[in-house]
Design an enzyme around this catalytic site. Structure first.
Site, PDB file in Angstrom:
ATOM      1  N   ARG A 189       0.848  -1.204   0.000  1.00  0.00           N
ATOM      2  CA  ARG A 189       0.000   0.000   0.000  1.00  0.00           C
ATOM      3  C   ARG A 189       0.882   1.252   0.000  1.00  0.00           C
ATOM      4  O   ARG A 189       0.631   2.204   0.739  1.00  0.00           O
ATOM      5  CB  ARG A 189      -0.951   0.043   1.209  1.00  0.00           C
ATOM      6  CG  ARG A 189      -1.965  -1.049   1.379  1.00  0.00           C
ATOM      7  CD  ARG A 189      -2.962  -1.126   0.259  1.00  0.00           C
ATOM      8  NE  ARG A 189      -2.390  -1.836  -0.866  1.00  0.00           N
ATOM      9  CZ  ARG A 189      -2.251  -3.166  -0.942  1.00  0.00           C
ATOM     10  NH1 ARG A 189      -2.667  -3.915   0.011  1.00  0.00           N
ATOM     11  NH2 ARG A 189      -1.718  -3.738  -2.014  1.00  0.00           N
ATOM     12  N   SER A 274     -10.494  -0.898   3.967  1.00  0.00           N
ATOM     13  CA  SER A 274      -9.760  -1.025   5.237  1.00  0.00           C
ATOM     14  C   SER A 274      -9.290   0.357   5.689  1.00  0.00           C
ATOM     15  O   SER A 274      -8.698   1.089   4.903  1.00  0.00           O
ATOM     16  CB  SER A 274      -8.549  -1.928   5.058  1.00  0.00           C
ATOM     17  OG  SER A 274      -8.986  -3.232   4.782  1.00  0.00           O
ATOM     18  N   GLU A 467      -5.109   4.208   6.560  1.00  0.00           N
ATOM     19  CA  GLU A 467      -4.799   4.061   5.146  1.00  0.00           C
ATOM     20  C   GLU A 467      -5.353   5.223   4.306  1.00  0.00           C
ATOM     21  O   GLU A 467      -4.669   5.713   3.398  1.00  0.00           O
ATOM     22  CB  GLU A 467      -5.367   2.729   4.648  1.00  0.00           C
ATOM     23  CG  GLU A 467      -5.054   2.444   3.196  1.00  0.00           C
ATOM     24  CD  GLU A 467      -5.609   1.104   2.744  1.00  0.00           C
ATOM     25  OE1 GLU A 467      -5.233   0.072   3.330  1.00  0.00           O
ATOM     26  OE2 GLU A 467      -6.404   1.094   1.797  1.00  0.00           O
TER      27      GLU A 467
END
Ligand SMILES: Cc1cc2nc3c(=O)[nH]c(=O)nc-3n(C[C@H](O)[C@H](O)[C@H](O)COP(=O)(O)OP(=O)(O)OC[C@H]3O[C@@H](n4cnc5c(N)ncnc54)[C@H](O)[C@@H]3O)c2cc1C
Length: 471
Positions: A189, A274, A467
């Site tokens: 990520r 998420s 995130e």
């Protein structure tokens, strides 16, 4: 150009469906207009939010006191003449890093997509054309342009696996340049694009992605299935292939069951997917000794700092002048370096390779949205793909990745949890997703995020990292 063309509410543009008014909004189908709008915002020292599908952004109730720009270009082409591909390489940010045209296989389909294309439309198109490589990334919301920013990943695949490079507007140098895959320092990520946003401290990073080149394979069979839950759903073994259409259908079905396909009728999808990444801690951190033995963990490569990546990957001309007028130029943080001795004793980890590094050959374990969690294919350990974001070869570059989902659940925050009288709640299907249950405010989602962070910190002394981009 009129920067105040029309005002909108961020709640209409972001998947959390929260957020106040935008002062200035601009949308265009023209590349020159888009880059001019970005340049004008930067010259005018107006804060910039270059927005895609708003599926990784948590706005503020107060709105955004700056310029929001959206790319409405929507073209996808299959590049048949290699000259068309290499023409854009003449604007390379880093001529030494150019892709090798000879490495493009005879069976490859080079797909060039505008940044404004919705990612899942591109996947659907690729599957319909018999191009394999991104079918496991079916159902991820957002645009093609944002996909490389956090190196989207699910069910054993990442965009970083298939990207050749991208064309971007460089806000520091005010020009278009081509970033090859090797320039982008893809990690879990993570990418140089994302790091540049953190380093600059604004809502959007240094490079505005304008178009992405992918190398897919001409095949009606999928890439090898790399996620056991998906393999089970397809009735194949891990590493086997399956028909493209079947893989896409199976991924969409799995994702729907986890609230990971946008659906206006399902509040579990009013989210950013998420909300937390899996925390990465130095391998010699005392935190690891305090964790219960059953806490999932795995060694990964130490993510490098933005400065290290820039120094290693960008020629000096691209490193100069790293600030953008109107935004602060502070450096991004990095996970600290790790000690090498006694790694197994210190952390309880199994060393898997002589260098102890994450590698492309590792299985990708998945979160409930197909990313990382302790699942049947990864019962107690987590494997990340830190490809490209690491210096290979030295144990001091080893870090440890933990499962955010496990930490949250074991700190006493179950699925469906909500703070009293709040419109925000943890997804009923997936503990990593924070959601808007209907009438939530942005502040309520933040309060829930703060609560989850504090529970995990108090229980395990681990700091969770959000995130999404929090405005
Ligand atoms: C239900 C759901 C499921 C999800 N599942 C996954 C998943 O499985 N895997 C995964 O990785 N992610 C997942 N996500 C997160 C999200 O979909 C991805 O991060 C996606 O790539 C974000 O795209 P976007 O266009 O919506 O980005 P936005 O939220 O619009 O923007 C996010 C950031 O990217 C920047 N950005 C946007 N466009 C550009 C551009 N053209 N150039 C440069 N910067 C740009 C923005 O400025 C901002 O900083 C999920 C989200 C939701 C809501």
């Amino acid at each position: 150009m009129d920067l105040a063309s029309s005002a909108k509410n961020l709640s209409e543009l972001c998947t959390f469906r929260v957020g106040g008014a935008i002062k200035r909004f601009y949308q265009s189908t023209d590349t020159a207009d888009l880059t001019a709008a970005v340049a004008l915002a930067d010259r005018s020292k107006v804060p910039l939010l270059f927005l895609g599908g708003g599926s990784n952004t948590l706005p503020r109730d107060e709105g955004f006191d700056g310029m929001v720009i959206k790319d409405a270009r929507n073209s996808v082409v299959v590049v048949t003449d290699p000259e068309d591909l290499t023409i854009s390489w003449r604007d390379s940010c880093h001529p030494d890093n150019l892709p090798n045209p000879n490495s493009i296989g005879a069976n490859s389909a080079i797909v060039r997509a505008d940044a404004g294309v919705m990612w899942d439309d591109l996947v659907k198109y690729a599957v319909s054309q018999g191009f394999s490589g991104i079918e496991a990334l079916s159902g991820i919301p957002g645009t093609v342009g944002a996909a490389p920013v956090q190196n989207i990943g699910a069910y054993g695949a990442e965009i970083g696996d298939v990207i050749i490079g991208l064309t971007a507007w460089d806000r520091v140098r005010s020009k278009i340049c081509y970033l090859a895959r090797r320039d982008m320092a893809f990690g879990y990520r993570d990418s140089i694009l994302k790091r540049s946003r953190v380093a600059l401290g604004g809502a959007t990073g240094r490079w505005i992605v304008l178009g992405v080149d992918l190398e897919l394979q001409r095949s009606t069979e999928s890439s090898p299935v790399a996620y056991s839950q998906l393999a089970a759903a397809l009735g194949v073994e891990l590493g086997e292939r399956a028909p493209l259409e079947a893989v896409r259908a199976a991924v969409l079905e799995l994702r729907r069951g986890k609230g990971m396909v946008l659906d206006a009728a399902d509040h579990d999808t009013w989210s950013a997917g998420s909300f937390f990444t899996n925390p990465i801690v130095p391998a010699d951190s005392p935190i690891l000794r305090g964790l219960p033995a059953e806490a999932p963990r795995w060694e990964v490569a130490r993510p490098r700092s933005y400065e290290e990546i820039m120094a290693a990957m960008m020629p000096s001309v691209w490193r100069k002048n790293s600030g953008i007028s109107g935004e602060n130029g502070s450096a991004g943080g990095s996970v600290g370096e790790t000690g090498s001795a006694g790694l197994e004793r210190e952390t309880g980890l199994k060393s898997r390779s002589s260098a102890g590094m994450a590698s492309a050959a590792e299985p990708h374990c998945s979160e409930d949205d197909g990313r990382l969690t302790a699942t049947d294919d990864c019962p107690t350990e987590i494997v990340g793909s830190a490809k490209g974001a690491v210096d290979a070869g030295s144990a001091k570059d080893v870090a440890v990745k933990l499962s955010a989902a496990w930490l949250i659940e074991h700190s006493g925050v179950p699925k469906g949890f909500a703070l009293p009288e709040s419109g925000a709640g943890v997804s009923t299907k997936h503990v990593l997703a924070l959601t808007n249950r209907g009438g939530a405010s942005a502040a309520e989602i933040r309060a829930l995020a703060d609560y989850v962070v504090s529970r995990v910190r108090e229980t395990f002394e681990v700091e969770l990292v959000p995130e999404p981009v929090i405005l």
